[in-house]
Design a protein around this motif. Sequence first.
Motif, mmCIF file in Angstrom:
data_model
loop_
_atom_site.group_PDB
_atom_site.id
_atom_site.type_symbol
_atom_site.label_atom_id
_atom_site.label_comp_id
_atom_site.label_asym_id
_atom_site.label_seq_id
_atom_site.Cartn_x
_atom_site.Cartn_y
_atom_site.Cartn_z
ATOM 1 N N GLU A 164 56.873 -49.173 73.674
ATOM 2 C CA GLU A 164 58.187 -48.571 73.455
ATOM 3 C C GLU A 164 58.120 -47.851 72.121
ATOM 4 N N LEU A 165 58.407 -46.542 72.128
ATOM 5 C CA LEU A 165 58.221 -45.731 70.933
ATOM 6 C C LEU A 165 59.437 -44.855 70.675
ATOM 7 N N PRO A 166 59.656 -44.475 69.411
ATOM 8 C CA PRO A 166 60.721 -43.500 69.120
ATOM 9 C C PRO A 166 60.286 -42.110 69.584
ATOM 10 N N CYS A 167 61.049 -41.520 70.489
ATOM 11 C CA CYS A 167 60.701 -40.221 71.063
ATOM 12 C C CYS A 167 61.977 -39.451 71.382
ATOM 13 N N VAL A 168 61.796 -38.171 71.704
ATOM 14 C CA VAL A 168 62.862 -37.389 72.324
ATOM 15 C C VAL A 168 62.700 -37.615 73.823
ATOM 16 N N ARG A 169 63.650 -38.327 74.432
ATOM 17 C CA ARG A 169 63.462 -38.826 75.794
ATOM 18 C C ARG A 169 63.101 -37.721 76.786
ATOM 19 N N TRP A 170 63.889 -36.631 76.821
ATOM 20 C CA TRP A 170 63.641 -35.626 77.858
ATOM 21 C C TRP A 170 62.291 -34.951 77.673
ATOM 22 N N GLN A 171 61.836 -34.860 76.402
ATOM 23 C CA GLN A 171 60.539 -34.232 76.168
ATOM 24 C C GLN A 171 59.395 -35.127 76.643
ATOM 25 N N ILE A 172 59.491 -36.427 76.365
ATOM 26 C CA ILE A 172 58.445 -37.351 76.803
ATOM 27 C C ILE A 172 58.429 -37.462 78.325
ATOM 28 N N GLU A 173 59.605 -37.443 78.947
ATOM 29 C CA GLU A 173 59.660 -37.456 80.406
ATOM 30 C C GLU A 173 58.984 -36.215 80.986
ATOM 31 N N LEU A 174 59.224 -35.060 80.370
ATOM 32 C CA LEU A 174 58.599 -33.819 80.830
ATOM 33 C C LEU A 174 57.091 -33.856 80.617
ATOM 34 N N LEU A 175 56.645 -34.442 79.514
ATOM 35 C CA LEU A 175 55.217 -34.563 79.220
ATOM 36 C C LEU A 175 54.501 -35.348 80.321
ATOM 37 N N PHE A 176 55.004 -36.543 80.621
ATOM 38 C CA PHE A 176 54.369 -37.361 81.652
ATOM 39 C C PHE A 176 54.480 -36.700 83.031
ATOM 40 N N GLN A 177 55.623 -36.102 83.299
ATOM 41 C CA GLN A 177 55.818 -35.437 84.591
ATOM 42 C C GLN A 177 54.781 -34.345 84.795
ATOM 43 N N ALA B 39 50.677 -25.979 78.234
ATOM 44 C CA ALA B 39 51.098 -25.457 76.929
ATOM 45 C C ALA B 39 52.363 -26.175 76.472
ATOM 46 N N THR B 40 53.263 -26.452 77.418
ATOM 47 C CA THR B 40 54.473 -27.202 77.099
ATOM 48 C C THR B 40 54.125 -28.614 76.663
ATOM 49 N N CYS B 41 53.190 -29.250 77.368
ATOM 50 C CA CYS B 41 52.759 -30.599 76.991
ATOM 51 C C CYS B 41 52.224 -30.628 75.559
ATOM 52 N N GLN B 42 51.399 -29.644 75.234
ATOM 53 C CA GLN B 42 50.821 -29.603 73.888
ATOM 54 C C GLN B 42 51.906 -29.459 72.821
ATOM 55 N N LYS B 43 52.893 -28.622 73.097
ATOM 56 C CA LYS B 43 53.966 -28.424 72.136
ATOM 57 C C LYS B 43 54.788 -29.695 71.959
ATOM 58 N N ILE B 44 55.028 -30.417 73.046
ATOM 59 C CA ILE B 44 55.775 -31.672 72.966
ATOM 60 C C ILE B 44 55.034 -32.679 72.101
ATOM 61 N N VAL B 45 53.738 -32.836 72.351
ATOM 62 C CA VAL B 45 52.948 -33.807 71.593
ATOM 63 C C VAL B 45 52.910 -33.425 70.115
ATOM 64 N N GLN B 46 52.736 -32.148 69.819
ATOM 65 C CA GLN B 46 52.704 -31.703 68.423
ATOM 66 C C GLN B 46 54.029 -31.985 67.724
ATOM 67 N N ARG B 47 55.145 -31.773 68.425
ATOM 68 C CA ARG B 47 56.460 -32.027 67.829
ATOM 69 C C ARG B 47 56.680 -33.512 67.580
ATOM 70 N N HIS B 48 55.929 -34.360 68.253
ATOM 71 C CA HIS B 48 56.017 -35.801 68.028
ATOM 72 C C HIS B 48 54.949 -36.293 67.054
ATOM 73 N N GLY B 49 54.259 -35.358 66.414
ATOM 74 C CA GLY B 49 53.278 -35.739 65.405
ATOM 75 C C GLY B 49 51.941 -36.178 65.961
ATOM 76 N N GLY B 50 51.627 -35.786 67.204
ATOM 77 C CA GLY B 50 50.381 -36.211 67.816
ATOM 78 C C GLY B 50 49.475 -35.057 68.189
ATOM 79 N N THR B 51 48.404 -35.369 68.913
ATOM 80 C CA THR B 51 47.403 -34.391 69.341
ATOM 81 C C THR B 51 47.118 -34.599 70.822
ATOM 82 N N LEU B 52 46.914 -33.499 71.545
ATOM 83 C CA LEU B 52 46.620 -33.544 72.983
ATOM 84 C C LEU B 52 45.302 -32.829 73.239
#
Length: 263
Positions: free
Chosen positions: A141-154, A220-233
């Motif tokens: 369980e992590l602090p995230c922007v819910r709709w962005q993380i849902e879109l990432l996994f989707q 490209a959307t996935c990469q942007k989501i991960v970067q906005r959460h401080g991570g790398t894809l």
Amino acid sequence: GDQSCIVGHVSPDGFDEISRLNNELVNSQRELGRQKAALERANRELTDFAAVVSHDLRAPLRNIQQLIGLFQTKVPHLVDGRAAVWMKHIVMSAERLQKRIDDTLDYARLGGGPVPYERVRLNEVVDLLARPGLSRDDLPELPCVRWQIELLFQNLIENAFTYHGESPPAVHVGCQRHPGLYRISVRDNGRGIPAGHEAKVFEMFYQINPQSKGAGIGLATCQKIVQRHGGTLWAESKLGEGSTFYFTLPPAAEEAVGIAAAR
């Protein structure tokens, strides 16, 4: 040893230099503030523009799809074998355009300003996408922007199922804890990515196969989501042996990007 003694040893030229540097610092901070405000304004305008364009494109596209549907159901006697093939291609093109519009809007939405974080159970996000062939580890369980993380996994899971090979699709979402981050993976048994293309698949509109169903925006959307959460894809793959997409998320993602979590 007091501060006045130290200051007393500073020459007039030294005071001038300190004053000059201080003025440069103040001016740089003001300019940085102006640039930040301009960037935030540009991002908001991009998001608004994408929403308007998407709305204006969706309406005529829906009309096209409805008219095609009416033609196929109301006057089937006018559609011979060759015309049916043409109609099928029109339907597929309309569906692809709809997907591209949706994906473009999703990508543009990521350009907005700060959004509230909340604690998200990643197990629940993946379970909402459950289907035969999908399995997972126990996820945090992590602090995230819910709709962005849902879109990432989707996007990642949908890609894994869409480009599976001859065998029935088998997709596994894994997780490993490392110092200061979680490394999450989406592994498939699909066709794989040709050598040298692992980084290119994250470029906007890039497609390994131009005839594929995708619009070339999802990763490209996935990469942007991960970067906005401080991570790398990134992706690791071998042609014919499947692919694994890895991304990292910090335990406190809101701290990594300087946004306070919503409580």
